[in-house]
Scaffold this motif. Structure first.
Motif, PDB file in Angstrom:
ATOM      1  N   PRO A 146       0.888  -1.227   0.007  1.00  0.00           N
ATOM      2  CA  PRO A 146       0.053   0.045  -0.044  1.00  0.00           C
ATOM      3  C   PRO A 146       0.804   1.253  -0.099  1.00  0.00           C
ATOM      4  O   PRO A 146       2.211   1.289   0.486  1.00  0.00           O
ATOM      5  N   THR A 147       0.391   2.192  -0.477  1.00  0.00           N
ATOM      6  CA  THR A 147       1.096   3.654  -0.380  1.00  0.00           C
ATOM      7  C   THR A 147       0.377   4.650   0.620  1.00  0.00           C
ATOM      8  O   THR A 147       1.088   5.573   0.772  1.00  0.00           O
ATOM      9  N   MET A 148      -0.655   4.116   1.272  1.00  0.00           N
ATOM     10  CA  MET A 148      -1.214   5.036   2.165  1.00  0.00           C
ATOM     11  C   MET A 148      -1.745   4.103   3.394  1.00  0.00           C
ATOM     12  O   MET A 148      -2.371   2.966   2.939  1.00  0.00           O
ATOM     13  N   ALA A 149      -1.732   4.302   4.531  1.00  0.00           N
ATOM     14  CA  ALA A 149      -2.075   3.484   5.647  1.00  0.00           C
ATOM     15  C   ALA A 149      -2.642   4.162   6.706  1.00  0.00           C
ATOM     16  O   ALA A 149      -2.072   5.048   7.249  1.00  0.00           O
ATOM     17  N   LEU A 150      -3.796   3.817   7.290  1.00  0.00           N
ATOM     18  CA  LEU A 150      -4.432   4.623   8.446  1.00  0.00           C
ATOM     19  C   LEU A 150      -4.788   3.647   9.459  1.00  0.00           C
ATOM     20  O   LEU A 150      -5.378   2.621   9.209  1.00  0.00           O
ATOM     21  N   ILE A 151      -3.934   3.641  10.530  1.00  0.00           N
ATOM     22  CA  ILE A 151      -3.974   2.844  11.638  1.00  0.00           C
ATOM     23  C   ILE A 151      -4.777   3.554  12.951  1.00  0.00           C
ATOM     24  O   ILE A 151      -4.102   4.538  13.565  1.00  0.00           O
ATOM     25  N   GLY A 152      -5.919   3.020  13.068  1.00  0.00           N
ATOM     26  CA  GLY A 152      -6.582   3.769  14.269  1.00  0.00           C
ATOM     27  C   GLY A 152      -6.777   2.910  15.388  1.00  0.00           C
ATOM     28  O   GLY A 152      -7.351   1.679  15.159  1.00  0.00           O
ATOM     29  N   GLN A 153      -6.455   3.307  16.788  1.00  0.00           N
ATOM     30  CA  GLN A 153      -6.465   2.390  17.846  1.00  0.00           C
ATOM     31  C   GLN A 153      -6.649   3.428  19.003  1.00  0.00           C
ATOM     32  O   GLN A 153      -6.548   4.502  18.855  1.00  0.00           O
ATOM     33  N   THR A 154      -6.753   2.680  20.113  1.00  0.00           N
ATOM     34  CA  THR A 154      -7.296   3.248  21.230  1.00  0.00           C
ATOM     35  C   THR A 154      -5.995   4.153  21.932  1.00  0.00           C
ATOM     36  O   THR A 154      -5.128   3.717  21.675  1.00  0.00           O
ATOM     37  N   LYS A 155      -6.336   4.772  23.006  1.00  0.00           N
ATOM     38  CA  LYS A 155      -5.119   5.572  23.333  1.00  0.00           C
ATOM     39  C   LYS A 155      -4.326   4.535  24.257  1.00  0.00           C
ATOM     40  O   LYS A 155      -4.631   3.651  24.718  1.00  0.00           O
ATOM     41  N   LYS A 156      -2.971   4.995  24.178  1.00  0.00           N
ATOM     42  CA  LYS A 156      -1.908   4.097  24.768  1.00  0.00           C
ATOM     43  C   LYS A 156      -1.936   2.378  24.126  1.00  0.00           C
ATOM     44  O   LYS A 156      -1.567   1.469  25.191  1.00  0.00           O
ATOM     45  N   SER A 157      -2.042   2.493  22.831  1.00  0.00           N
ATOM     46  CA  SER A 157      -1.970   1.134  22.168  1.00  0.00           C
ATOM     47  C   SER A 157      -0.469   0.946  21.491  1.00  0.00           C
ATOM     48  O   SER A 157      -0.489   0.237  20.830  1.00  0.00           O
ATOM     49  N   GLY A 158       0.162   1.908  21.701  1.00  0.00           N
ATOM     50  CA  GLY A 158       1.498   1.879  21.194  1.00  0.00           C
ATOM     51  C   GLY A 158       1.518   2.496  19.644  1.00  0.00           C
ATOM     52  O   GLY A 158       2.657   2.090  18.791  1.00  0.00           O
ATOM     53  N   LYS A 159       0.812   3.300  19.357  1.00  0.00           N
ATOM     54  CA  LYS A 159       0.808   3.964  17.969  1.00  0.00           C
ATOM     55  C   LYS A 159       2.021   4.705  17.492  1.00  0.00           C
ATOM     56  O   LYS A 159       2.554   4.400  16.405  1.00  0.00           O
ATOM     57  N   SER A 160       2.156   5.424  18.330  1.00  0.00           N
ATOM     58  CA  SER A 160       3.556   6.409  18.149  1.00  0.00           C
ATOM     59  C   SER A 160       4.651   5.450  18.102  1.00  0.00           C
ATOM     60  O   SER A 160       5.715   5.697  17.431  1.00  0.00           O
ATOM     61  N   THR A 161       4.920   4.400  19.008  1.00  0.00           N
ATOM     62  CA  THR A 161       6.048   3.515  19.124  1.00  0.00           C
ATOM     63  C   THR A 161       6.064   2.920  17.863  1.00  0.00           C
ATOM     64  O   THR A 161       7.141   2.710  17.277  1.00  0.00           O
ATOM     65  N   LEU A 162       4.805   2.290  17.318  1.00  0.00           N
ATOM     66  CA  LEU A 162       4.950   1.373  16.063  1.00  0.00           C
ATOM     67  C   LEU A 162       5.375   2.432  15.003  1.00  0.00           C
ATOM     68  O   LEU A 162       6.277   2.055  14.020  1.00  0.00           O
ATOM     69  N   ALA A 163       4.894   3.539  15.037  1.00  0.00           N
ATOM     70  CA  ALA A 163       5.287   4.419  14.064  1.00  0.00           C
ATOM     71  C   ALA A 163       6.839   4.908  13.877  1.00  0.00           C
ATOM     72  O   ALA A 163       7.569   5.002  12.999  1.00  0.00           O
ATOM     73  N   ALA A 164       7.318   5.022  14.999  1.00  0.00           N
ATOM     74  CA  ALA A 164       8.756   5.078  15.294  1.00  0.00           C
ATOM     75  C   ALA A 164       9.631   4.086  14.723  1.00  0.00           C
ATOM     76  O   ALA A 164      10.776   3.994  14.123  1.00  0.00           O
ATOM     77  N   MET A 165       9.126   2.768  15.011  1.00  0.00           N
ATOM     78  CA  MET A 165       9.783   1.618  14.666  1.00  0.00           C
ATOM     79  C   MET A 165       9.662   1.453  12.860  1.00  0.00           C
ATOM     80  O   MET A 165      10.707   1.128  12.307  1.00  0.00           O
ATOM     81  N   ILE A 166       8.645   1.877  12.349  1.00  0.00           N
ATOM     82  CA  ILE A 166       8.503   1.940  10.860  1.00  0.00           C
ATOM     83  C   ILE A 166       9.465   3.200  10.269  1.00  0.00           C
ATOM     84  O   ILE A 166      10.103   2.671   9.268  1.00  0.00           O
ATOM     85  N   VAL A 167       9.321   4.298  11.093  1.00  0.00           N
ATOM     86  CA  VAL A 167      10.192   5.181  10.401  1.00  0.00           C
ATOM     87  C   VAL A 167      11.674   4.738  10.575  1.00  0.00           C
ATOM     88  O   VAL A 167      12.539   4.827   9.503  1.00  0.00           O
ATOM     89  N   SER A 168      12.451   4.086  11.518  1.00  0.00           N
ATOM     90  CA  SER A 168      13.536   3.313  11.730  1.00  0.00           C
ATOM     91  C   SER A 168      13.929   2.345  10.368  1.00  0.00           C
ATOM     92  O   SER A 168      15.013   2.677  10.076  1.00  0.00           O
ATOM     93  N   TRP A 169      12.928   1.582  10.249  1.00  0.00           N
ATOM     94  CA  TRP A 169      13.249   0.734   9.304  1.00  0.00           C
ATOM     95  C   TRP A 169      13.530   1.386   7.762  1.00  0.00           C
ATOM     96  O   TRP A 169      14.405   0.968   7.089  1.00  0.00           O
ATOM     97  N   PHE A 170      12.642   2.488   7.718  1.00  0.00           N
ATOM     98  CA  PHE A 170      12.646   3.242   6.254  1.00  0.00           C
ATOM     99  C   PHE A 170      14.231   4.031   6.428  1.00  0.00           C
ATOM    100  O   PHE A 170      14.899   4.028   5.270  1.00  0.00           O
ATOM    101  N   LEU A 171      14.530   4.292   7.288  1.00  0.00           N
ATOM    102  CA  LEU A 171      15.639   5.369   7.515  1.00  0.00           C
ATOM    103  C   LEU A 171      17.047   4.535   7.420  1.00  0.00           C
ATOM    104  O   LEU A 171      17.998   4.916   6.641  1.00  0.00           O
ATOM    105  N   PHE A 172      16.965   3.177   8.106  1.00  0.00           N
ATOM    106  CA  PHE A 172      18.275   2.755   8.178  1.00  0.00           C
ATOM    107  C   PHE A 172      18.273   1.510   7.184  1.00  0.00           C
ATOM    108  O   PHE A 172      19.437   1.035   6.821  1.00  0.00           O
ATOM    109  N   TRP A 173      17.212   0.866   6.978  1.00  0.00           N
ATOM    110  CA  TRP A 173      17.279  -0.296   5.971  1.00  0.00           C
ATOM    111  C   TRP A 173      16.525   0.007   4.843  1.00  0.00           C
ATOM    112  O   TRP A 173      16.456  -0.749   3.818  1.00  0.00           O
TER     113      TRP A 173
END
Length: 235
Positions: A17-44
């Motif tokens: 996909p070229t666009m992704a919308l991930i909707g979850q409850t508060k404190k479900s780790g959304k920002s941490t998951l986003a940071a992990m995806i960012v690190s993958w794009f950036l480093f690998w």
């Protein structure tokens, strides 16, 4: 569940996909998951990558996803040795890749991003923010670009996020990955915690934050049925 329900379909299918919308409850780790995806794009990801953390304002962009990413880099000596970190960017000189925080009040013209992350899109309430979002659409000059949105529900059905939410429900665009959950699946989202929050928050606020449900921004001060019982029809 993140691996099976989000990461596998998002990154390991035949047509990514070229666009992704991930909707979850508060404190479900959304920002941490986003940071992990960012690190993958950036480093690998591919060399000379451009990654942008877009948010309503500079503080939000810098201190949520960016701070989690920086902490992860600092905990990994191999990653830390590859990059140069400033207060709002991460650069990898050998790869020619860069990550920058990008608030909505700057021009996005001329950018060539691999990945753009929008955090808490429910707060994008002004036309200028919508135009910024539209400017950051994926480009055809990258191999597998992605526009990633992580958020919980809002309260404005005229909003940009609600339009994307409706689009996701219709499931007509195969390039749009849509994941919307009302569950509290993290071990720290205990029944005791949710019961505490239910007692402290207004009902609509609780439903929006902890059940990821769209709600009205206002609640009635007094129910009309209760009001009517106060009327003396003989007076």
């Amino acid at each position: 569940f993140q691996k099976e329900e989000i990461l596998k379909p998002l990154f390991y299918g035949k047509n990514r996909p070229t666009m992704a919308l991930i909707g979850q409850t508060k404190k479900s780790g959304k920002s941490t998951l986003a940071a992990m995806i960012v690190s993958w794009f950036l480093f690998w990801g591919e060399d000379f990558s451009e990654v942008y953390l877009a948010a309503r304002d500079k503080d939000q962009a810098s201190w949520i996803v960016f701070s989690k990413l920086v902490k992860a880099i600092e905990m990994n000596p191999q990653m830390l040795a590859q990059c140069r970190i400033t207060k709002d960017s991460v650069e990898l000189p050998d790869k020619g890749s860069v990550l920058r925080c990008l608030p909505t009040d700057v021009s996005a013209s001329g950018l060539n991003p691999n990945l753009v992350v929008f955090d808490e899109l429910w707060s994008y309430e002004y036309e200028s923010m919508r135009r910024f979002f539209e400017e950051m659409t994926t480009v055809p000059t990258r191999k597998a670009p992605l526009l990633l949105i992580v958020s919980y529900a809002g309260y404005d059905e005229d909003s940009l996020l609600y339009e994307l939410y409706q689009k996701g429900l219709k499931a007509k665009d195969p390039t749009f990955f849509f994941y919307w959950s009302h569950l509290n699946q993290m071990p720290w989202q205990t029944k005791e915690y949710l019961k505490q929050q239910q007692g402290r928050l207004r009902r609509n606020t609780y439903l929006r934050l902890h059940e990821n449900k769209w709600t009205a921004s206002e609640e009635a001060f007094i129910d009309m049925e209760k009001w009517d019982t106060c009327v003396d029809k003989q007076h």
